[in-house]
Design an enzyme around this catalytic site. Structure first.
Site, PDB file in Angstrom:
ATOM      1  NE  ARG A 295     -19.960 -18.520 -34.974  1.00  8.18           N
ATOM      2  CZ  ARG A 295     -19.483 -18.742 -36.984  1.00  8.18           C
ATOM      3  NH1 ARG A 295     -19.485 -19.964 -37.175  1.00  8.18           N
ATOM      4  NH2 ARG A 295     -19.457 -17.754 -37.563  1.00  8.18           N
TER       5      ARG A 295
ATOM      6  CE  LYS B 167     -17.778 -18.072 -12.671  1.00  9.13           C
ATOM      7  NZ  LYS B 167     -17.474 -16.926 -11.217  1.00  9.13           N
TER       8      LYS B 167
ATOM      9  CG  HIS C 161     -11.895 -16.506  -3.729  1.00 10.40           C
ATOM     10  ND1 HIS C 161     -11.948 -17.792  -2.371  1.00 10.40           N
ATOM     11  CD2 HIS C 161     -11.024 -17.193  -4.873  1.00 10.40           C
ATOM     12  CE1 HIS C 161     -11.358 -19.301  -3.381  1.00 10.40           C
ATOM     13  NE2 HIS C 161     -10.771 -18.673  -4.462  1.00 10.40           N
TER      14      HIS C 161
ATOM     15  CD  GLU D  86     -10.352 -22.254  -3.990  1.00 13.26           C
ATOM     16  OE1 GLU D  86     -11.034 -22.442  -3.052  1.00 13.26           O
ATOM     17  OE2 GLU D  86      -9.207 -21.512  -4.040  1.00 13.26           O
TER      18      GLU D  86
ATOM     19  CG  HIS E  71      -8.606 -12.833  -6.051  1.00 15.14           C
ATOM     20  ND1 HIS E  71      -9.840 -13.029  -6.627  1.00 15.14           N
ATOM     21  CD2 HIS E  71      -8.057 -14.432  -6.533  1.00 15.14           C
ATOM     22  CE1 HIS E  71     -10.054 -14.144  -7.228  1.00 15.14           C
ATOM     23  NE2 HIS E  71      -9.160 -14.988  -7.251  1.00 15.14           N
TER      24      HIS E  71
ATOM     25  CD  GLU F 155     -19.613 -14.889  -9.317  1.00 11.18           C
ATOM     26  OE1 GLU F 155     -18.868 -16.310 -10.062  1.00 11.18           O
ATOM     27  OE2 GLU F 155     -19.422 -13.875  -9.027  1.00 11.18           O
TER      28      GLU F 155
ATOM     29  CG  ASN G  89     -16.339 -14.982  -5.517  1.00  8.56           C
ATOM     30  OD1 ASN G  89     -15.686 -15.755  -6.509  1.00  8.56           O
ATOM     31  ND2 ASN G  89     -17.787 -14.462  -6.042  1.00  8.56           N
TER      32      ASN G  89
ATOM     33  CE  LYS H  87     -17.068 -24.806  -8.881  1.00  7.14           C
ATOM     34  NZ  LYS H  87     -15.605 -23.990  -9.636  1.00  7.14           N
TER      35      LYS H  87
ATOM     36  NE  ARG I  47     -20.078 -20.377 -10.208  1.00  2.00           N
ATOM     37  CZ  ARG I  47     -19.174 -21.477 -11.702  1.00  2.00           C
ATOM     38  NH1 ARG I  47     -20.910 -21.919 -12.546  1.00  2.00           N
ATOM     39  NH2 ARG I  47     -18.115 -21.620 -12.109  1.00  2.00           N
TER      40      ARG I  47
ATOM     41  CG  HIS J  35      -4.739 -19.106  -5.382  1.00  2.00           C
ATOM     42  ND1 HIS J  35      -6.011 -18.195  -5.677  1.00  2.00           N
ATOM     43  CD2 HIS J  35      -6.251 -19.713  -5.557  1.00  2.00           C
ATOM     44  CE1 HIS J  35      -7.461 -17.991  -5.522  1.00  2.00           C
ATOM     45  NE2 HIS J  35      -7.230 -19.258  -5.529  1.00  2.00           N
TER      46      HIS J  35
HETATM   47  N1  LIG Z   1     -12.754 -21.895 -13.633  1.00  2.00           N
HETATM   48  C1  LIG Z   1     -13.211 -21.940 -12.628  1.00  2.00           C
HETATM   49  O1  LIG Z   1     -13.898 -22.039 -11.512  1.00  2.00           O
HETATM   50  C2  LIG Z   1     -11.890 -22.257 -11.369  1.00  2.00           C
HETATM   51  C3  LIG Z   1     -11.921 -21.976 -10.152  1.00  2.00           C
HETATM   52  C4  LIG Z   1     -10.838 -21.597  -9.204  1.00  2.00           C
HETATM   53  C5  LIG Z   1      -9.438 -21.557  -9.860  1.00  2.00           C
HETATM   54  N2  LIG Z   1      -9.115 -21.579 -11.169  1.00  2.00           N
HETATM   55  C6  LIG Z   1      -7.802 -21.116 -12.289  1.00  2.00           C
HETATM   56  O2  LIG Z   1      -7.603 -22.516 -11.679  1.00  2.00           O
HETATM   57  C7  LIG Z   1      -6.056 -22.101 -12.045  1.00  2.00           C
HETATM   58  C8  LIG Z   1      -5.050 -22.271 -11.170  1.00  2.00           C
HETATM   59  O3  LIG Z   1      -4.802 -24.140 -10.843  1.00  2.00           O
HETATM   60  P1  LIG Z   1      -4.172 -24.424 -10.385  1.00  2.00           P
HETATM   61  O4  LIG Z   1      -3.929 -24.035  -9.100  1.00  2.00           O
HETATM   62  O5  LIG Z   1      -4.489 -26.215 -10.441  1.00  2.00           O
HETATM   63  O6  LIG Z   1      -2.794 -24.465 -11.213  1.00  2.00           O
HETATM   64  P2  LIG Z   1      -1.974 -25.282 -12.789  1.00  2.00           P
HETATM   65  O7  LIG Z   1      -2.851 -25.640 -13.394  1.00  2.00           O
HETATM   66  O8  LIG Z   1      -0.592 -23.856 -12.815  1.00  2.00           O
HETATM   67  O9  LIG Z   1      -2.156 -26.058 -11.511  1.00  2.00           O
HETATM   68  C9  LIG Z   1       0.238 -26.108 -10.605  1.00  2.00           C
HETATM   69  C10 LIG Z   1       1.431 -27.138 -10.799  1.00  2.00           C
HETATM   70  O10 LIG Z   1       0.841 -27.896 -10.782  1.00  2.00           O
HETATM   71  C11 LIG Z   1       1.711 -29.111 -11.952  1.00  2.00           C
HETATM   72  N3  LIG Z   1       0.657 -29.656 -11.752  1.00  2.00           N
HETATM   73  C12 LIG Z   1      -0.502 -30.858 -11.926  1.00  2.00           C
HETATM   74  N4  LIG Z   1      -1.049 -32.086 -11.702  1.00  2.00           N
HETATM   75  C13 LIG Z   1      -0.100 -32.014 -11.133  1.00  2.00           C
HETATM   76  C14 LIG Z   1       0.624 -33.238 -11.027  1.00  2.00           C
HETATM   77  N5  LIG Z   1      -0.879 -34.152 -10.689  1.00  2.00           N
HETATM   78  N6  LIG Z   1       1.997 -33.971 -10.338  1.00  2.00           N
HETATM   79  C15 LIG Z   1       2.659 -33.184 -10.102  1.00  2.00           C
HETATM   80  N7  LIG Z   1       2.403 -31.848 -10.434  1.00  2.00           N
HETATM   81  C16 LIG Z   1       1.247 -31.522 -10.940  1.00  2.00           C
HETATM   82  C17 LIG Z   1       1.161 -27.848 -12.685  1.00  2.00           C
HETATM   83  O11 LIG Z   1       2.296 -28.488 -14.001  1.00  2.00           O
HETATM   84  C18 LIG Z   1       1.605 -26.709 -13.095  1.00  2.00           C
HETATM   85  O12 LIG Z   1       3.027 -26.214 -12.681  1.00  2.00           O
HETATM   86  C19 LIG Z   1      -5.874 -20.853 -12.294  1.00  2.00           C
HETATM   87  O13 LIG Z   1      -5.746 -20.147 -13.027  1.00  2.00           O
HETATM   88  C20 LIG Z   1      -7.138 -19.795 -11.288  1.00  2.00           C
HETATM   89  O14 LIG Z   1      -8.200 -18.695 -12.183  1.00  2.00           O
HETATM   90  C21 LIG Z   1     -10.657 -21.340 -11.882  1.00  2.00           C
END
Ligand SMILES: NC(=O)c1ccc[n+]([C@@H]2O[C@H](COP(=O)([O-])OP(=O)(O)OC[C@H]3O[C@@H](n4cnc5c(N)ncnc54)[C@H](O)[C@@H]3O)[C@@H](O)[C@H]2O)c1
Length: 369
Positions: free
Chosen positions: A123, A145, A250, A187, A254, A239, A247, A229, A243, A267
């Site tokens: 939990r 999030k 997006h 971003e 999306h 949100e 978006n 942020k 907040r 993305h």
């Molecule tokens: N929680 C939130 O507020 C929030 C906000 C925006 C996006 N997201 C989420 O984030 C996700 C996307 O994140 P992302 O773009 O970081 O993708 P990801 O975590 O899939 O990383 C992208 C790729 O980069 C590689 N990688 C990571 N660090 C590396 C490094 N230093 N050197 C080489 N390779 C590296 C990873 O192995 C992966 O293949 C989505 O699921 C999205 O929904 C969440």
């Protein structure tokens, strides 16, 4: 260059985001300052584990923690119910207790998955974010999030769970593939446009250095984005209001990812296109100036976030937008900037959106599908 610290003042659970080069080498000491845990589980993906797993485990071990590691397949497919279940079972095998800790070492996928595991295991136990993509450093590691995707859509199951600490080592970004770098840059542009003339002007002035990954400029871009942020989530953690501005870009972004197919358009490319479209929509429905659209377009171009060359069916794109979880009372909501730092979030008549989508789709050339 010394690490900088930004405080996130969420009510009841404030925390610090440390930003700068070399933080992975100091991670044990920094985690010790916030957690008296005995055991730490480091969750990573196979790429990131190969790059940084050893140093992080060693430093945590030196800080006196019993360290366990688990690594998942890289990519969005791991952000799912089944993998979350396996992670929870593994935490139980490690016998992590209430006072123990999860460290998320990786991009946004790992941060969201680890945060979700931390929110649900026993939990709720503590977690620390060690973001290694630009997107995760400027956006996803801050704000609490967390969650996983369901078959019906992205991020449909989750929880708000703030980390105890975020340590964003900017040197870790040097191994990032170009596409992942571009995702993060989109971003940063979003943050600057929504934040202020000052941030946007700084970004314009530093676009070339940022494109060339100049270390001090990368660290400054991460810090400025995190400050933005942090201010937004401190004002509206769940949100319920402001907040929603995060978006920006997006709504269409999306839908593009969904219709073109995940992975076909990245993305970052989709969000950049979404910001171009939203700014044009703002000209049409709330009096933004065409000069602002041009200015944002020039910035995206100069950062290498070119206009997309894919023509998608406008009706299909509109359908994808209607299915987004951000739809409220049947209306698709848009973040519409009129000037840097000035924006509104509101529904727009679908007929106006469709008209612009049709013009947008026609303007796309040879890459039509
Ligand atoms: N929680 C939130 O507020 C929030 C906000 C925006 C996006 N997201 C989420 O984030 C996700 C996307 O994140 P992302 O773009 O970081 O993708 P990801 O975590 O899939 O990383 C992208 C790729 O980069 C590689 N990688 C990571 N660090 C590396 C490094 N230093 N050197 C080489 N390779 C590296 C990873 O192995 C992966 O293949 C989505 O699921 C999205 O929904 C969440």
């Amino acid at each position: 260059m010394k690490p900088e610290v930004v405080r996130v003042e969420v009510p009841g659970a404030p925390y610090e985001v440390a930003i700068g080069p070399g933080l992975l080498g100091d991670i044990g000491r920094r985690v010790r300052l916030v957690s008296k845990a005995e055991k730490v589980a480091v969750l990573s993906d196979d790429n990131v584990n190969d790059l940084f797993g050893t140093i992080v485990e060693r430093r945590l071990g030196e800080a006196g923690y019993e360290v366990h590691s688990l690594s998942v397949t890289p990519g969005e497919e791991s952000k799912c119910w089944a993998v979350a279940g396996q992670v929870l079972e593994t935490l139980a095998e490690f016998k992590l207790g209430r006072g123990d800790l999860i460290v998320a070492l990786g991009g946004g996928v790992i941060g969201d998955l680890a945060g979700f595991a931390a929110a649900t295991y026993l939990r709720g136990i503590g977690f620390v974010q060690v973001p290694t993509t630009l997107l995760a450093q400027v956006d996803s590691s801050v704000g609490g999030k967390t969650g996983v995707d369901l078959r019906a859509g992205k991020n449909l199951a989750g929880a708000f769970k703030q980390p105890m600490l975020v340590a964003a080592d900017t040197t870790a970004l040097s191994s990032l593939p170009q596409r992942e770098w571009a995702s993060g840059l989109a971003e940063v542009v979003k943050s600057a446009v929504i934040d202020s003339e000052e941030f946007l002007g700084w970004l314009e002035g530093n676009a070339e250095a940022l494109r060339g990954k100049e270390p001090s400029v990368v660290a400054a871009a991460v810090r400025r984005s995190v400050e933005f942020k942090a201010a937004v989530v401190s004002a509206d953690e769940k949100e319920l209001g402001v907040r929603e501005c995060l978006n920006y870009g997006h709504t269409l972004g999306h839908a593009i990812e969904n219709v073109a197919g995940y992975g076909v358009v990245s993305h970052g490319e989709a969000v950049a296109e979404g910001m171009r479209f939203a700014a044009a929509l703002a000209v049409k429905v709330c009096g933004a100036s065409p000069e602002f659209v041009r200015r944002q377009g020039d910035l995206l171009d100069s950062l290498g976030l070119d206009s997309l060359d894919v023509a998608l069916d406008p009706e299909e794109v509109l359908r994808a937008m209607r299915n987004d979880k951000k739809v409220r009372l049947g209306s698709i909501r848009w973040v519409l900037p009129t000037l840097p730092g000035q924006w509104s979030c509101r529904p727009v008549e679908e007929s106006a959106v469709l008209e612009l989508l049709e013009a947008w789709s026609k303007s796309k050339g040879k890459g039509s599908r």
